[in-house]
Design an enzyme around this catalytic site. Structure first.
Site, PDB file in Angstrom:
ATOM      1  N   GLU A  19     132.555-112.579  44.283  1.00 50.75           N
ATOM      2  CA  GLU A  19     133.901-112.711  43.680  1.00 50.75           C
ATOM      3  C   GLU A  19     134.067-111.598  42.461  1.00 50.75           C
ATOM      4  OE1 GLU A  19     135.874-116.577  42.863  1.00 50.75           O
ATOM      5  OE2 GLU A  19     137.704-115.378  42.117  1.00 50.75           O
ATOM      6  N   ARG A  46     120.767-123.122  44.708  1.00 50.81           N
ATOM      7  CA  ARG A  46     120.976-121.973  43.788  1.00 50.81           C
ATOM      8  C   ARG A  46     119.948-122.167  42.666  1.00 50.81           C
ATOM      9  NH1 ARG A  46     125.914-122.012  42.919  1.00 50.81           N
ATOM     10  NH2 ARG A  46     126.416-121.111  40.847  1.00 50.81           N
ATOM     11  N   LYS A  75     129.914-118.023  35.722  1.00 50.62           N
ATOM     12  CA  LYS A  75     130.456-117.050  35.397  1.00 50.62           C
ATOM     13  C   LYS A  75     131.723-117.558  34.359  1.00 50.62           C
ATOM     14  CE  LYS A  75     131.023-115.320  39.473  1.00 50.62           C
ATOM     15  NZ  LYS A  75     131.389-114.225  40.514  1.00 50.62           N
TER      16      LYS A  75
END
Ligand code: ATP
Ligand code: MG
Length: 569
Positions: free
Chosen positions: A43, A268, A278
């Site tokens: 994104e 992850r 982020k």
């Protein structure tokens, strides 16, 4: 920018992780007619970080190893947080890591019309409805893990009515928050994601690519499976938190009856002494805790690039950490180990003095200069040698001299002889102090017979120190970095605090007036870091350096904590 060199697939060497096993099985059974199409779907709401590198190496790696393709897809369905700056930086970072998407660059926003049409199809089939509840009302009716949810009073309105309302949502007739489009699934499902999830919302925001063409935007859980389907993705590899979303992913594709990519979840990457969301990285930037997304202390790709980490070492790191099904935390020291291993192999060695102390060789002729031959990289004889100027006045590290040596201190001290690397043996005879009693100069004599740093009479010295000729030194600024977060787990904070409480106040030390050998004044931006002998690896800062005024970032020290721990274990 240099052309990316796709890393060579090293299938044979790499242990097969569970994702690669699935891909291999699918190839063997011809499930996808021999195709392997993966995607990396960031994104564009921030810069990429080391966690993304894991996903990039996995997706692009699997494609490269299997003669397949990996798409770079911008998952740009939320206009309020996304910007072109991020789109640009993401491409630069993926390329820097060494991967190439060829012509396969896509934007979810290019599918807005198709996504809309698929939503209409679901409404027609009685699989979606326009709901007039507010977000808060939807939340209240959602139920809990132990209690079922409550159906929306609008759930059973006719398809015609929903189609009309959805068209009017699109036309901008309604305010934000007044209507949503919801999938009609099951309010009693044990999986909360299946309780009539919202798949479209009204957002009167300008999109960075589509401008004001749309005022309704699809939710991730609706846009993602369809984007995968449109692109013919075979293996949709994502992180573990999407496991609970897989039933919805499958539901959307099944109900629409379109190409059905297989979603596979992996753990992850988490790193000690680091935050990797982020949202948090953006906070650090916005609140001025760092100088920007590319601050060399940041775990962003642009930060580690500026710090001097190499793409080779990052790919090596990603392959060593492996791909698993359960979450774990990787020691930051292991990341640094990969960087050191690569730099040890490839970095040129040079001499730089960070905290200079003047040395005068009293028996060396004034005004004379000679060249000493120095080895560029003892790990790589092909790298050859260079000439380093030597003269009567030199700089050494303040730390390499003690007027009163502590026990086991073998470096320079009054009356003692040491070796100057590639130079001569020198003996300290005298100390010069300023009015406050600080040592500002040491006066030594050299032994001309020890040129090159060897004594013909077999005399031994216990220390070899680095040095720079004062007359030839290049002045530089050097920035020393430590962990941005002092705590191993920065998110662990007492009630009422937040992760910024764990910021390390000593994460940056700026040294000015450093003295470097002349060759360090010739270093070009964009190369690999240089090893300053005995001190560590240093990388020319591409932004703050000016001709004749280099700024070096310390990439890493020479102490490999990870390797030491492995040896002990
Ligand atoms: P963050 O949680 O850091 O904000 P994100 O998941 O929202 O990141 P995306 O842009 O959606 O960021 O991520 C793109 C891809 O990178 C996704 O497939 C995501 O699963 C993957 N990814 C993100 N963070 C990590 C991580 N720490 N380790 C491995 N893959 C990751
Ligand atoms: Mg995400």
């Amino acid at each position: 920018m240099t052309e990316p060199t796709p890393p060579t697939p090293d299938n044979a060497a790499r242990p097969q992780d569970f994702v690669r096993k699935i891909v291999a099985e699918d190839l063997a059974s011809n499930k996808w007619n021999g195709a392997v199409v993966t995607r990396f779907p960031p994104e564009p709401n921030g810069y990429l970080h080391i966690g993304h590198a894991k996903s990039i190496c996995l997706n692009f790696g699997i494609a490269a190893e299997n003669n397949g393709r990996c798409h770079l897809r911008f998952d740009d369905t939320n206009p309020t947080k996304e910007e072109m700056e991020y789109v640009e930086s993401i491409q630069e970072d993926v390329r820097w890591l060494g991967w190439d998407w060829g012509t396969d660059k896509f934007f979810a926003s290019d599918y807005f019309q198709q996504l809309y049409d698929y939503a209409v199809q679901l409404i027609r089939d009685g699989k979606a409805f326009v709901c007039d509840l507010t977000a808060e009302e939807i939340r209240q009716r959602r139920g809990t893990l132990t209690e079922p949810g409550t159906e929306s009073p609008f759930r059973n309105r006719s398809a015609e009515e929903s189609l009309d309302l959805f068209a009017r949502m699109r036309a901008g007739e309604f305010d934000e928050g007044t209507h949503t489009l919801r999938a009609r699934i099951d309010m009693t499902s044990p999986n909360l994601n299946m309780r009539d999830p919202v798949i479209y919302r009204i957002l009167k925001a300008t999109h960075h690519r589509t401008g004001d063409a749309w005022c309704i935007y699809p939710m991730y859980d609706f846009a993602h499976p369809i984007s995968d389907s449109i692109e013919g993705i075979t293996h949709s590899i994502c992180t573990l938190e999407f496991e609970d979303h897989r039933p919805l992913y499958d539901w959307v594709l099944r109900e629409l009856g379109i190409h059905h990519s297989q979603q596979i979840e992996f753990a992850r990457l988490n790193l000690t002494n680091t935050v990797m969301s982020k949202r948090k990285l953006l906070m650090l930037v916005r609140d001025g805790h760092v100088s920007g997304w590319d601050d060399p202390r940041m775990p962003t790709i642009s930060g580690i690039r500026r710090r001097g980490y190499t793409p080779e070492s990052m790919r090596d790191f990603c392959s060593r950490i492996g791909v698993a099904k359960s979450d774990s935390v990787v020691d930051f020291a292991m990341l640094e180990h990969c960087v050191r291993e690569d730099l040890n192999r490839r970095s040129p060695r040079m001499m730089g003095v960070l905290r200079p102390l003047r040395v005068v060789i009293t028996n060396y002729p004034e005004g004379q200069t000679e060249m000493c031959e120095a080895v560029n990289n003892p790990e790589d004889p092909a790298d050859g040698t260079r000439q380093v100027p030597f003269g009567r006045e030199l700089f050494i590290e303040q730390d390499d001299f003690r007027e009163v040596p502590p026990p086991k201190y073998f470096r320079l001290t009054p009356g003692r002889e040491v070796r100057l690397r590639y130079g001569y043996f020198i003996t300290c005879n005298e100390v010069v102090k300023d009015a406050d009693g600080n040592v500002v100069e040491v006066r030594c004599t050299y032994d001309p017979a020890t040129r090159g740093g060897d004594s013909p009479d077999g005399r031994k010295v216990k220390a070899t120190i680095h040095w720079v000729s004062a007359a030839h030194a290049v002045d530089a600024e050097v920035r020393l970095y430590d962990h941005l977060f002092a705590a191993e787990f920065p998110d662990n904070v007492p009630e009422g605090g937040d992760f910024t409480d764990n910021l390390n106040p000593a994460s940056l030390e700026v040294l000015t007036g450093c003295k470097l050998e002349p060759a360090l004044g010739e270093v070009k931006p964009g190369g690999i870091p240089v090893q300053f002998e005995r001190l560590g690896y240093f990388h020319l800062d591409p932004i703050d350096s000016a001709p004749g005024k280099p700024v070096f970032n310390r990439t890493a020290t020479l102490k490999d904590a990870w390797q030491r721990a492995q040896k002990k274990a």
